[in-house]
Design a protein around this motif. Structure first.
Motif, PDB file in Angstrom:
ATOM      1  N   PHE A   1       0.848  -1.165  -0.125  1.00  0.00           N
ATOM      2  CA  PHE A   1       0.116   0.041  -0.017  1.00  0.00           C
ATOM      3  C   PHE A   1       0.829   1.314   0.083  1.00  0.00           C
ATOM      4  O   PHE A   1       0.572   2.110  -0.862  1.00  0.00           O
ATOM      5  CB  PHE A   1      -0.866  -0.144   1.139  1.00  0.00           C
ATOM      6  N   TYR A   2       1.698   1.230   1.108  1.00  0.00           N
ATOM      7  CA  TYR A   2       2.606   2.476   0.878  1.00  0.00           C
ATOM      8  C   TYR A   2       3.432   2.702  -0.334  1.00  0.00           C
ATOM      9  O   TYR A   2       3.615   3.812  -0.681  1.00  0.00           O
ATOM     10  CB  TYR A   2       3.618   2.467   2.128  1.00  0.00           C
ATOM     11  N   ALA A   3       4.036   1.600  -0.997  1.00  0.00           N
ATOM     12  CA  ALA A   3       4.724   1.258  -1.898  1.00  0.00           C
ATOM     13  C   ALA A   3       4.004   2.040  -3.437  1.00  0.00           C
ATOM     14  O   ALA A   3       4.606   2.685  -4.138  1.00  0.00           O
ATOM     15  CB  ALA A   3       5.148   0.128  -2.265  1.00  0.00           C
ATOM     16  N   ALA A   4       2.932   1.877  -3.236  1.00  0.00           N
ATOM     17  CA  ALA A   4       1.863   2.452  -4.307  1.00  0.00           C
ATOM     18  C   ALA A   4       1.456   3.669  -4.194  1.00  0.00           C
ATOM     19  O   ALA A   4       1.012   4.384  -4.987  1.00  0.00           O
ATOM     20  CB  ALA A   4       0.636   1.544  -4.559  1.00  0.00           C
ATOM     21  N   SER A   5       2.043   4.614  -3.100  1.00  0.00           N
ATOM     22  CA  SER A   5       1.749   6.014  -2.701  1.00  0.00           C
ATOM     23  C   SER A   5       3.015   6.806  -2.944  1.00  0.00           C
ATOM     24  O   SER A   5       3.957   6.670  -2.344  1.00  0.00           O
ATOM     25  CB  SER A   5       1.123   6.014  -1.171  1.00  0.00           C
ATOM     26  N   ARG A   6       2.865   7.892  -3.464  1.00  0.00           N
ATOM     27  CA  ARG A   6       3.734   8.922  -3.706  1.00  0.00           C
ATOM     28  C   ARG A   6       4.238   9.488  -2.532  1.00  0.00           C
ATOM     29  O   ARG A   6       5.271   9.668  -2.112  1.00  0.00           O
ATOM     30  CB  ARG A   6       3.535   9.675  -4.804  1.00  0.00           C
ATOM     31  N   PHE A   7       3.163   9.874  -1.688  1.00  0.00           N
ATOM     32  CA  PHE A   7       3.091  10.161  -0.409  1.00  0.00           C
ATOM     33  C   PHE A   7       2.008   9.727   0.446  1.00  0.00           C
ATOM     34  O   PHE A   7       0.907   9.337  -0.166  1.00  0.00           O
ATOM     35  CB  PHE A   7       3.051  11.786  -0.250  1.00  0.00           C
ATOM     36  N   THR A   8       2.445   9.581   1.566  1.00  0.00           N
ATOM     37  CA  THR A   8       1.111   9.274   2.747  1.00  0.00           C
ATOM     38  C   THR A   8       0.985  10.186   3.576  1.00  0.00           C
ATOM     39  O   THR A   8       1.830  11.107   4.088  1.00  0.00           O
ATOM     40  CB  THR A   8       1.485   7.788   3.071  1.00  0.00           C
TER      41      THR A   8
ATOM     42  N   LEU B   1       2.860  18.015  -2.602  1.00  0.00           N
ATOM     43  CA  LEU B   1       2.645  17.154  -3.808  1.00  0.00           C
ATOM     44  C   LEU B   1       3.179  17.459  -4.998  1.00  0.00           C
ATOM     45  O   LEU B   1       3.509  16.807  -6.038  1.00  0.00           O
ATOM     46  CB  LEU B   1       1.033  16.796  -3.832  1.00  0.00           C
ATOM     47  N   ASP B   2       3.476  18.775  -5.222  1.00  0.00           N
ATOM     48  CA  ASP B   2       4.125  19.478  -6.453  1.00  0.00           C
ATOM     49  C   ASP B   2       5.486  19.471  -6.419  1.00  0.00           C
ATOM     50  O   ASP B   2       6.286  20.025  -6.031  1.00  0.00           O
ATOM     51  CB  ASP B   2       3.392  20.817  -6.392  1.00  0.00           C
ATOM     52  N   ASP B   3       5.918  17.846  -6.878  1.00  0.00           N
ATOM     53  CA  ASP B   3       7.392  17.594  -6.919  1.00  0.00           C
ATOM     54  C   ASP B   3       7.400  16.685  -8.183  1.00  0.00           C
ATOM     55  O   ASP B   3       7.626  15.594  -8.207  1.00  0.00           O
ATOM     56  CB  ASP B   3       7.509  16.605  -5.678  1.00  0.00           C
ATOM     57  N   PRO B   4       7.492  17.451  -9.314  1.00  0.00           N
ATOM     58  CA  PRO B   4       7.479  16.836 -10.695  1.00  0.00           C
ATOM     59  C   PRO B   4       8.917  15.718 -10.812  1.00  0.00           C
ATOM     60  O   PRO B   4       8.623  14.872 -11.128  1.00  0.00           O
ATOM     61  CB  PRO B   4       7.390  18.131 -11.515  1.00  0.00           C
ATOM     62  N   GLY B   5       9.791  16.211 -10.309  1.00  0.00           N
ATOM     63  CA  GLY B   5      10.941  15.289 -10.722  1.00  0.00           C
ATOM     64  C   GLY B   5      11.198  14.225  -9.728  1.00  0.00           C
ATOM     65  O   GLY B   5      11.832  13.284  -9.836  1.00  0.00           O
ATOM     66  N   GLY B   6      10.435  14.297  -8.370  1.00  0.00           N
ATOM     67  CA  GLY B   6      10.494  13.514  -7.414  1.00  0.00           C
ATOM     68  C   GLY B   6      11.798  13.472  -6.712  1.00  0.00           C
ATOM     69  O   GLY B   6      12.167  12.599  -5.802  1.00  0.00           O
ATOM     70  N   GLU B   7      12.531  14.502  -6.868  1.00  0.00           N
ATOM     71  CA  GLU B   7      13.977  14.628  -6.063  1.00  0.00           C
ATOM     72  C   GLU B   7      13.631  14.767  -4.460  1.00  0.00           C
ATOM     73  O   GLU B   7      14.282  14.309  -3.394  1.00  0.00           O
ATOM     74  CB  GLU B   7      14.575  15.697  -6.529  1.00  0.00           C
TER      75      GLU B   7
END
Length: 365
Positions: free
Chosen positions: A244-251, A311-317
């Protein structure tokens, strides 16, 4: 050490956060070479949802009612330590029975300390009472900070010690999964958390229909209006938490109101998500910065705007940086192995104090 535990539930994580806490703690405690017996009240709502009916790390038994505990009198009397947990059905009567039967150390593990204190202030003695607290050799508290001295000063706890929840780091590890949600929340419904969930997840979902959200947990009322981009999952068993957490960009972490007021009351969600390498956006409360460094190991939010900014983190850095730092912190300080070592130390200290009291009483006689 022979330890007997009477807790709310070990066999079922349905609708409660106690089972995962007990599983991680007692699994690590048993791994230190101790013998553990867990006694659980047999109730229908857990009987229908048992995801760990036969734990491998301890002996486990169900009892029917208070009279049924008489079958375990020898084990309770002969244990080096007996722990009673919060929210145990008929907890005051169970506590009296344990304090009367046990020859070793007795302890109360409050996994709901701020809620307990609010109940005591209202005269609600559902599972512990002011008269019972001084009878325990040790009061283990989910909450740290100033609450510990309050328990000793106002309620006569002999020794109040913090024992935060933790994570089984072997079970909660990063996994490779396709991202399914931008923001997830995992937690049972509660009335005092719902307004914060509305502000920090439901409102952001309304404002950002292109993002994907999920709320997983039991007991949510049927009347809640969920935006179309919020998925609902009734229950995720502990074995499914890492995926579940792995499928979440943020929790998201949302804290109950009593725990916000008390501070120093981390949810197990913080440690589990961080251990899985998923960055956490949390509401704000005193003591949080002593567990995770804001903006380095965790993100904090008061408003929907702050959640959307996180949540606005396009590159994911930023996501990767925070996830790495948070997992490192958990592995350094917040695993079940850390808590089991602390529990052992607290119990041994209580045993020494108990022996010293007995020796002094003999001298007086």
């Amino acid at each position: 050490m022979k330890l007997v535990v009477l807790g709310l539930s070990l066999s079922s994580a349905w609708g409660n956060g106690h089972a995962t806490t007990w599983r991680a703690l007692l699994g690590a405690f048993a791994a230190r070479g101790h013998d553990v017996l867990f006694l659980e009240r047999d109730v229908p709502w857990y009987a229908a949802n048992r995801d760990l009916p036969q734990p491998s790390f301890c002996r486990f038994a169900l009892y029917r009612d208070l009279d049924g505990l008489a079958d375990w009198k020898r084990e309770i009397a002969g244990a080096d330590a007996v722990i009673v947990g919060s929210y145990v059905p008929d907890g005051v009567a169970v506590g009296r029975l344990v304090q009367r039967m046990a020859e070793g150390v007795t302890a109360f593990y409050d996994i709901d300390t701020p809620v307990t204190l609010a109940k005591l202030a209202r005269g609600d003695h559902e599972y512990v009472s002011p008269a019972l607290i001084p009878g325990y050799d040790l009061y283990l508290s989910f909450t740290g900070g100033p609450t510990l001295s309050l328990l000793e000063r106002r309620y006569g706890a002999r020794a109040a010690r913090v024992l935060y929840c933790s994570v089984d780091a072997a079970a909660y590890q990063p996994m490779r999964r396709a991202t399914r949600w931008d923001l997830s929340y995992l937690g049972t419904w509660s009335a005092d958390r719902q307004p914060v969930l509305e502000r920090l997840l439901i409102e952001p979902a309304r404002r950002a229909p292109g993002l994907r959200f999920v709320v997983a947990g039991a007991q949510y009322p049927a009347g809640i209006e969920w935006p179309a981009n919020v998925e609902r999952i009734e229950h995720v068993p502990p074995t499914g938490h890492p995926a579940f957490y792995a499928a979440s960009r943020f929790t998201l972490n949302v804290t109950r109101a009593d725990m916000v007021r008390a501070g120093w009351s981390p949810s197990v969600r913080l440690f589990e998500a961080a251990s899985c390498g998923t960055p956490v956006i949390s509401d704000i409360w005193p003591g949080l910065s002593s567990l995770f460094v804001p903006d380095r190991e965790i993100l904090l939010a008061r408003t929907a705007e702050e959640v959307l900014a996180a949540l606005d983190d396009p590159g994911g850095e930023r996501r990767r940086r925070i996830a790495t730092a948070a997992r490192r912190r958990v592995l350094r300080a917040h695993t079940a192995a850390h808590r089991a070592a602390a529990l052992e130390a607290h119990l041994r200290t209580a045993m020494t104090r108990r022996r010293d009291r007995a020796a002094m009483e003999e001298m007086r006689l």
